[in-house]
Design an enzyme around this catalytic site. Sequence first.
Site, PDB file in Angstrom:
ATOM      1  N   GLU A  88       0.832  -1.215   0.000  1.00  0.00           N
ATOM      2  CA  GLU A  88       0.000   0.000   0.000  1.00  0.00           C
ATOM      3  C   GLU A  88       0.862   1.259   0.000  1.00  0.00           C
ATOM      4  O   GLU A  88       1.756   1.404   0.850  1.00  0.00           O
ATOM      5  CB  GLU A  88      -0.912  -0.017   1.234  1.00  0.00           C
ATOM      6  CG  GLU A  88      -1.900   1.130   1.254  1.00  0.00           C
ATOM      7  CD  GLU A  88      -2.835   1.101   2.471  1.00  0.00           C
ATOM      8  OE1 GLU A  88      -2.870   0.083   3.195  1.00  0.00           O
ATOM      9  OE2 GLU A  88      -3.519   2.113   2.690  1.00  0.00           O
ATOM     10  N   LYS A 111      -6.734  -0.441  11.849  1.00  0.00           N
ATOM     11  CA  LYS A 111      -6.125  -0.917  10.597  1.00  0.00           C
ATOM     12  C   LYS A 111      -4.898  -0.064  10.301  1.00  0.00           C
ATOM     13  O   LYS A 111      -3.875  -0.559   9.834  1.00  0.00           O
ATOM     14  CB  LYS A 111      -7.153  -0.849   9.466  1.00  0.00           C
ATOM     15  CG  LYS A 111      -6.719  -1.532   8.172  1.00  0.00           C
ATOM     16  CD  LYS A 111      -6.008  -0.614   7.220  1.00  0.00           C
ATOM     17  CE  LYS A 111      -5.686  -1.308   5.901  1.00  0.00           C
ATOM     18  NZ  LYS A 111      -4.931  -0.439   4.981  1.00  0.00           N
ATOM     19  N   ASP A 162       4.981 -13.899  11.801  1.00  0.00           N
ATOM     20  CA  ASP A 162       3.623 -14.352  11.508  1.00  0.00           C
ATOM     21  C   ASP A 162       2.656 -13.195  11.752  1.00  0.00           C
ATOM     22  O   ASP A 162       2.296 -12.897  12.890  1.00  0.00           O
ATOM     23  CB  ASP A 162       3.319 -15.540  12.428  1.00  0.00           C
ATOM     24  CG  ASP A 162       1.956 -16.160  12.179  1.00  0.00           C
ATOM     25  OD1 ASP A 162       1.066 -15.473  11.635  1.00  0.00           O
ATOM     26  OD2 ASP A 162       1.771 -17.332  12.559  1.00  0.00           O
ATOM     27  N   HIS A 167      -2.880  10.575  -1.328  1.00  0.00           N
ATOM     28  CA  HIS A 167      -3.220   9.313  -1.987  1.00  0.00           C
ATOM     29  C   HIS A 167      -3.450   9.529  -3.481  1.00  0.00           C
ATOM     30  O   HIS A 167      -3.047   8.718  -4.300  1.00  0.00           O
ATOM     31  CB  HIS A 167      -4.495   8.728  -1.387  1.00  0.00           C
ATOM     32  CG  HIS A 167      -4.216   7.781  -0.261  1.00  0.00           C
ATOM     33  ND1 HIS A 167      -3.433   6.667  -0.405  1.00  0.00           N
ATOM     34  CD2 HIS A 167      -4.621   7.781   1.021  1.00  0.00           C
ATOM     35  CE1 HIS A 167      -3.367   6.033   0.729  1.00  0.00           C
ATOM     36  NE2 HIS A 167      -4.069   6.684   1.624  1.00  0.00           N
TER      37      HIS A 167
HETATM   38  P1  NAD Z   1      10.587 -22.612  16.101  1.00  0.00           P
HETATM   39  O1  NAD Z   1      10.065 -23.821  16.767  1.00  0.00           O
HETATM   40  O2  NAD Z   1      10.901 -22.688  14.653  1.00  0.00           O
HETATM   41  O3  NAD Z   1      11.877 -22.081  16.859  1.00  0.00           O
HETATM   42  C1  NAD Z   1      11.960 -21.934  18.228  1.00  0.00           C
HETATM   43  C2  NAD Z   1      13.090 -22.815  18.707  1.00  0.00           C
HETATM   44  O4  NAD Z   1      14.352 -22.201  18.434  1.00  0.00           O
HETATM   45  C3  NAD Z   1      13.044 -22.989  20.206  1.00  0.00           C
HETATM   46  O5  NAD Z   1      12.271 -24.084  20.536  1.00  0.00           O
HETATM   47  C4  NAD Z   1      14.497 -23.162  20.593  1.00  0.00           C
HETATM   48  O6  NAD Z   1      14.824 -24.526  20.733  1.00  0.00           O
HETATM   49  C5  NAD Z   1      15.291 -22.576  19.435  1.00  0.00           C
HETATM   50  N1  NAD Z   1      16.065 -21.359  19.837  1.00  0.00           N
HETATM   51  C6  NAD Z   1      17.360 -21.097  19.511  1.00  0.00           C
HETATM   52  N2  NAD Z   1      17.744 -19.906  19.996  1.00  0.00           N
HETATM   53  C7  NAD Z   1      16.669 -19.389  20.646  1.00  0.00           C
HETATM   54  C8  NAD Z   1      16.437 -18.150  21.352  1.00  0.00           C
HETATM   55  N3  NAD Z   1      17.391 -17.213  21.501  1.00  0.00           N
HETATM   56  N4  NAD Z   1      15.217 -17.944  21.883  1.00  0.00           N
HETATM   57  C9  NAD Z   1      14.230 -18.863  21.727  1.00  0.00           C
HETATM   58  N5  NAD Z   1      14.407 -20.038  21.100  1.00  0.00           N
HETATM   59  C10 NAD Z   1      15.605 -20.314  20.548  1.00  0.00           C
HETATM   60  O7  NAD Z   1       9.636 -21.343  16.234  1.00  0.00           O
HETATM   61  P2  NAD Z   1       8.489 -20.896  17.186  1.00  0.00           P
HETATM   62  O8  NAD Z   1       8.779 -19.466  17.483  1.00  0.00           O
HETATM   63  O9  NAD Z   1       8.255 -21.828  18.312  1.00  0.00           O
HETATM   64  O10 NAD Z   1       7.217 -20.984  16.218  1.00  0.00           O
HETATM   65  C11 NAD Z   1       6.938 -19.977  15.301  1.00  0.00           C
HETATM   66  C12 NAD Z   1       6.208 -20.546  14.094  1.00  0.00           C
HETATM   67  O11 NAD Z   1       5.014 -21.211  14.502  1.00  0.00           O
HETATM   68  C13 NAD Z   1       5.776 -19.475  13.162  1.00  0.00           C
HETATM   69  O12 NAD Z   1       6.151 -19.858  11.868  1.00  0.00           O
HETATM   70  C14 NAD Z   1       4.246 -19.485  13.272  1.00  0.00           C
HETATM   71  O13 NAD Z   1       3.684 -19.081  12.048  1.00  0.00           O
HETATM   72  C15 NAD Z   1       3.972 -20.902  13.587  1.00  0.00           C
HETATM   73  N6  NAD Z   1       2.695 -21.234  14.228  1.00  0.00           N
HETATM   74  C16 NAD Z   1       1.832 -20.298  14.703  1.00  0.00           C
HETATM   75  C17 NAD Z   1       0.648 -20.680  15.321  1.00  0.00           C
HETATM   76  C18 NAD Z   1      -0.271 -19.623  15.876  1.00  0.00           C
HETATM   77  O14 NAD Z   1       0.067 -18.455  15.879  1.00  0.00           O
HETATM   78  N7  NAD Z   1      -1.445 -19.957  16.396  1.00  0.00           N
HETATM   79  C19 NAD Z   1       0.360 -22.039  15.466  1.00  0.00           C
HETATM   80  C20 NAD Z   1       1.257 -22.980  14.990  1.00  0.00           C
HETATM   81  C21 NAD Z   1       2.442 -22.580  14.376  1.00  0.00           C
END
Ligand code: NAD
Length: 472
Positions: free
Chosen positions: A128, A312, A328, A426
């Site tokens: 946008e 928004k 996300d 705009h």
């Molecule tokens: P992830 O599991 O990919 O990574 C997190 C992992 O990274 C941790 O478990 C840890 O072992 C490691 N890590 C290494 N260095 C770290 C640090 N400094 N701090 C924290 N962890 C560290 O990612 P996530 O953040 O658990 O999940 C994010 C993903 O899940 C996004 O892609 C999201 O879209 C998706 N998701 C979202 C939903 C929702 O929002 N309802 C549901 C399911 C999945």
Amino acid sequence: MLAASGDLWPELIAFESDSRVLSTPSAAHLYIDAVQRIKRPMSDTQRPSSRLPGFFKRSLAERAAIVSQWAGLETDEQTVLLGISGLTPNQAEHMIENVIGTYTLPLGIAVNFLINGRDYLIPMVVEEASVVAGASYAARLVRAGGGFVTSSDDPVMIGQIQVLDVDDVYVAAGQVMAIKDRLLAEANSRDPVIVELGGGARDVEVRPLMETPAGPMLIVHLLYDVRDAMGANTVNTACEHLAPIIEEVTGGRVNLRILSNLADRRLATAECTIPPDVLATDELSGADVVRGIVEAYAFAAADPYRAATHNKGVMNGMDAVCIATGNDWRALEAGAHAYAARSGRYTSMSEWWADGEGNLCGRLKLPVAVGMVGGATRVHPTARVALKILGVSSARELAEVMVAVGLAQNLAAIRALATTGIQAGHMRLHARQLAIAAGASGELLQRVVEAMIAEGAIRLDRAQELVKELRG
Ligand code: NAD
């Protein structure tokens, strides 16, 4: 501090005044070599000012060079900015299912941001027009009042476990709380990395829901500090691990085990104070503009129809940073809007008021579940570069930057609405897009745009006519 004058960049000016030249790989590499020859970037402690007057007037390549130097980008990172490298179909194939290609969007940089006394250039991915310009403009106003002041909670996410078919929901709640320490230890056993980094399970809470379409149920909340991750995978894994233990002690049946996007234990706050004289326009005094903005806020605070649009605008800024950093944005949106309805009535995400000295004061406090590790943040090459440009060192700092951008974006919108209206700006951009669609470029493009604005006829058919007339 980077000078805004063109003569700082003679090597660049020599071979690119038109960004189209960068579409050939060899020209792009010439550009990159030139950037490398320009003196090397300064360390973070010497971070230059993000106040870059005239940044918007530079060519695309100059802007990329300025940002590259500002953020100390390496050659391979610069090629990502220029679209020479970036997310490949092979990388994309590992991200989602049924991949057939990739999809690109503009990456812009909002300038002027001063947050807790530190300068930031803000990468924003958005389709946008006016969003990046609005954020930059509002950040300049806030800067005049000393910049944004931000704070945030520890990055604690909530995981939910739904327990059904228990004899007595309150008895089951007691049974869960009686083994709280065991549940925390079991949750921590799933992610030793996060625990090692000082995160992990923090608390367990129980919430009986007595009146639901499926009858009474017990909801168990696991509070989990996810450090620099967004945390969904981490929390979901922990919840799935706890479910059989909870079934065992309650005699119930667990259905859902999933995080909540209403991350209200992970709030980030941005505040600003702007002197009224900074807000004055040719037609309106600073005090008039302050009053107009406070009245605009009052409208959004009282009316969900207005609040939806007001909010928004907040999310225009926050989403753009969220996408740029590979986070996300649906999670961010869900949390922010749910939080805006926490009183039972959907209302403004931000607050604006005038203090005793007539300054305009603003505050934005929202759940911000974003990470610097995990998800696409480290997989998407452009997200990695965006994080480097931001120079944030934790997910909390990223969240604070995002609420500052949200507050700036909101200010830009309501300031425009309370003064000249947003259509003037705009329509110029719209006219430009129409002129391009009608085949105009360079000087002709400018003439077609000016003619349409002067006539007040900003339409594709008129742009096409003008292109024909002026070419003739
Ligand atoms: P992830 O599991 O990919 O990574 C997190 C992992 O990274 C941790 O478990 C840890 O072992 C490691 N890590 C290494 N260095 C770290 C640090 N400094 N701090 C924290 N962890 C560290 O990612 P996530 O953040 O658990 O999940 C994010 C993903 O899940 C996004 O892609 C999201 O879209 C998706 N998701 C979202 C939903 C929702 O929002 N309802 C549901 C399911 C999945």
